[in-house]
Design an enzyme around this catalytic site. Structure first.
Site, PDB file in Angstrom:
ATOM      1  N   GLU A  37      22.741   0.075 -14.437  1.00 51.55           N
ATOM      2  CA  GLU A  37      23.069  -1.336 -13.410  1.00 51.55           C
ATOM      3  C   GLU A  37      23.864  -2.051 -14.288  1.00 51.55           C
ATOM      4  O   GLU A  37      23.303  -2.819 -15.273  1.00 51.55           O
ATOM      5  CB  GLU A  37      21.671  -1.445 -13.173  1.00 51.55           C
ATOM      6  CG  GLU A  37      21.702  -2.993 -12.293  1.00 51.55           C
ATOM      7  CD  GLU A  37      20.734  -4.046 -12.059  1.00 51.55           C
ATOM      8  OE1 GLU A  37      20.576  -4.602 -11.230  1.00 51.55           O
ATOM      9  OE2 GLU A  37      19.724  -3.872 -13.112  1.00 51.55           O
ATOM     10  N   GLY A  94       0.819  -1.117  -0.125  1.00 49.82           N
ATOM     11  CA  GLY A  94       0.127   0.121  -0.003  1.00 49.82           C
ATOM     12  C   GLY A  94       0.844   1.332  -0.023  1.00 49.82           C
ATOM     13  O   GLY A  94       0.224   2.318   0.019  1.00 49.82           O
ATOM     14  N   ASP A 116      18.060   0.254 -15.903  1.00 53.57           N
ATOM     15  CA  ASP A 116      18.019  -1.305 -15.316  1.00 53.57           C
ATOM     16  C   ASP A 116      18.634  -2.190 -16.184  1.00 53.57           C
ATOM     17  O   ASP A 116      18.920  -1.865 -17.411  1.00 53.57           O
ATOM     18  CB  ASP A 116      16.552  -1.559 -14.924  1.00 53.57           C
ATOM     19  CG  ASP A 116      16.424  -2.973 -14.399  1.00 53.57           C
ATOM     20  OD1 ASP A 116      16.864  -3.008 -13.359  1.00 53.57           O
ATOM     21  OD2 ASP A 116      15.612  -3.721 -15.036  1.00 53.57           O
TER      22      ASP A 116
END
Ligand code: CA
Length: 615
Positions: free
Chosen positions: A362, A166, A333
């Site tokens: 990365e 959440g 990424d």
């Protein structure tokens, strides 16, 4: 049949913009006047839109260059050339098919943001301090968006590490004071783009629509609000970009434009997760292909960036995000698994448009030379990367980790040795240094829950060369081995109402946890005002007897960092460092205020690091 029906409906909606937009979606959803990237490819997606399509565009300063279909009739690609003097407005794009039915789209050409390079696309440099977090796991600021009807993942249970918890961008907004109070100047979140996958949506790396911000994180409104709030505080925003793959439930996979959009294999074939075949002069072609074209996971189909439409889709999306959300830094990424020629094109497009934007990839590889291969380097090789910086895995695996883990003190030689290889990079200060992240074991756990290791690690992080990145919770010694990875993605204490422990208010933190948080706060704030740490040079001395001494310095300031990772005290004879200590009489400990005369040797206790400002 379906297509015929579409055209019948489309004919009824002739020239009615609102209706056409419900049926046909344009990607990018808008563009801007005055972009360097003025050759714009619009991908239209809608039932049968490409079938027998003819395109016409009538707008001053906009030229229709070409349009083409692909094997899936639900797509149409339109190439527009925008002239430098084109005005903002709505460009009518009319698509007719052979039967005379027509769709009209009024494509938005907007005015650009002001302040490029100063109030956005500013770049994130070694003068910054990055806080990296997972929005689902940091703080829940808006319980109303925890579950979104219609989305595939309806899980919501904080007791399960792979369900949604959440957290959202509103939660981050509530705690910007906390971050700024740690000396943090830049925020990097795991991706915020829509991940409408059935499960494991906590990480965000499986996009299902590039042009929608995940509503569970607050959607585009919250993202814009967060970017504004950061900039108002003089802080910066880093976006996490994924080019290599998409989520299996991306509309581009579910309704594939063409087979060649994905790397296709006779059966599911995973990447070998190896960097070596990409740079090894002795590598086999198949190993190379497996590295680049194998899929990251069965849930993440591998995009074929060799397809020009795919490449354009990705490049334009990157530009669109920076302009739309006022991004300052760009983390890429799974960098090494991309088509490296494509990556150079894409990086160039971003840097042409935003010269000050910082890019770092990365590159989770095995060796400093391997890592430097994927960044701008001094190597004379057929493949030259134009990527400014990388996430520095070598400084972690072959640097600070062995340094703090070896209580004999000898481990510091690895850290010293790795940094001595900085000659490979064009500018090692552009690398991002870190102790842990969402994929790897928490530093505190990796170091055997040794408090001295964490203190030394954090002191190194905030004084080393490069851009320091702190993973959320490391400032309060959060634990976890990344087996499975959910264990390093736990909730930040205090981010949810009723949390017993609260890292924001410090309620419920142990004395050790408070002291680590205080160390980060003190060093983080000191760093913010320290020219030597932000932009100074690094000089390191060969480790002797378990002690490792390095300096950060410029014309205004000199910082002496002394690390003793062994169990026994070591004698520091400052005269050995005369090259850097000349003209100074004492060193004042940034954390404790203790003062050490440079005119006589000092005893550095075991498992201790000093950060001394010379006076
Ligand atoms: Ca929420």
């Amino acid at each position: 049949m379906r297509n015929r029906l579409f055209w019948a409906v489309a004919a009824l909606l002739l020239c009615r913009l609102a209706s056409a937009q419900e049926t046909v979606k344009a990607y990018p959803s808008n563009w801007w006047v005055g972009m360097k990237h003025s050759s714009l490819q619009i991908m239209l997606h809608g039932a049968g839109i490409g079938e027998d399509a003819k395109v016409s565009v009538s707008y001053p300063g906009v030229q229709l260059v070409e349009f083409h279909r692909v094997s899936n009739p639900n797509y149409l690609f339109i190439r527009l050339q925008l002239t430098p003097n084109v005005r903002p407005g709505r460009v009518p794009i009319r698509i007719n098919n052979a039967r005379g039915a027509a769709v009209r789209l009024d494509y938005p050409l907007l005015t650009r943001r002001s302040g490029k390079g100063t109030s956005y696309a500013q770049g994130v440099t070694s003068a910054d301090f990055i806080y990296f977090l997972m929005p689902d796991r940091f703080s829940n600021g808006e319980p109303g968006n925890d579950r979104i009807p219609g989305m595939r993942d309806q899980s919501l249970n904080r007791d399960s590490m792979y369900f949604r918890h959440g957290g959202d961008m509103q939660g981050i907004l509530h705690h910007l004071d906390y971050l700024q109070g740690l000396g943090v100047t830049a925020l990097w979140m795991t991706p915020v783009l829509e991940n409408d996958m059935p499960d494991r949506t906590e990480h965000g790396y499986a996009f299902t629509d590039h042009y929608t911000i995940d509503p569970r994180l607050g959607g585009a409104d919250a993202y814009l609000h967060l970017a504004d709030a950061l900039h108002q505080r003089g802080m910066k925003l880093i976006q996490d970009a994924v080019y290599n793959h998409v989520g299996l439930y991306h509309f581009l996979v579910q309704d594939l434009p063409e087979r060649s959009w994905l790397h296709q294999w006779p059966q599911y074939t995973q990447t070998n997760y190896r960097d070596q075949p990409l740079l090894d002069p002795h590598a086999s072609a198949i190993d190379k292909k497996l590295s680049s074209d194998g899929w990251f996971t069965p849930q993440m189909p591998d995009l074929n960036q060799g397809n020009p439409d795919v490449a354009e889709f990705l490049i334009q999306h990157a530009l669109w995000c920076v302009e739309t959300f006022a991004v300052d830094g760009w983390r890429i990424d799974t960098y090494i698994y991309n088509d490296l020629a494509f990556m150079n094109r894409c990086n160039k497009a971003l840097l042409d448009e935003y010269p000050r934007l910082s890019l770092f990839g990365e590159a989770w590889v095995h060796g400093t030379a391997n890592q430097a291969y994927f960044a701008r380097n001094h190597l004379d090789l057929p493949y030259k990367s134009n990527l400014p910086g990388v996430v520095d895995f070598q400084c972690l695996f072959n640097g600070i980790l062995p340094a703090v883990k070896d209580t004999s003190g000898a481990g510091v030689n690895d850290l010293y040795g790795t940094l001595s290889n900085d000659f490979l990079y064009e500018d090692p200060a552009r690398n991002v240094v870190f102790l842990d992240n969402h994929d790897m074991s928490r530093f505190f756990s990796e170091a055997g829950e040794d408090w001295s290791a964490l203190r030394i690690g954090l002191s190194w992080l905030l004084t080393s060369r490069g851009i320091p990145q702190l993973y959320y919770g490391t400032e309060i010694a959060m634990k976890g081995f990344s087996n499975p990875d959910g264990l390093v993605r736990m909730d930040f204490p205090g981010g949810w109402p009723g949390d017993r422990k609260n890292a924001f208010s410090r309620e419920g933190l142990s004395a050790d946890e408070r002291s680590i948080q205080e160390l980060v706060r003190k060093l983080g704030l000191f760093r913010r005002g320290s020219s030597a740490l932000k932009t100074g040079k690094l000089m390191q001395y060969t480790p002797v007897g378990g002690s490792y001494v390095y300096f950060r310095y410029d014309e205004k300031q000199t910082i002496l960092c002394a690390m003793n990772t062994g169990n026994k005290p070591v004698r520091l004879d400052f005269s050995r460092y005369a090259e850097r200590t000349a003209g100074f009489r004492k060193g004042v400990d940034v954390l404790t205020g203790a003062s050490y005369s440079l005119e006589q040797p000092a005893e550095l206790p075991g498992r201790t690091m000093w950060v001394l400002e010379l006076q």
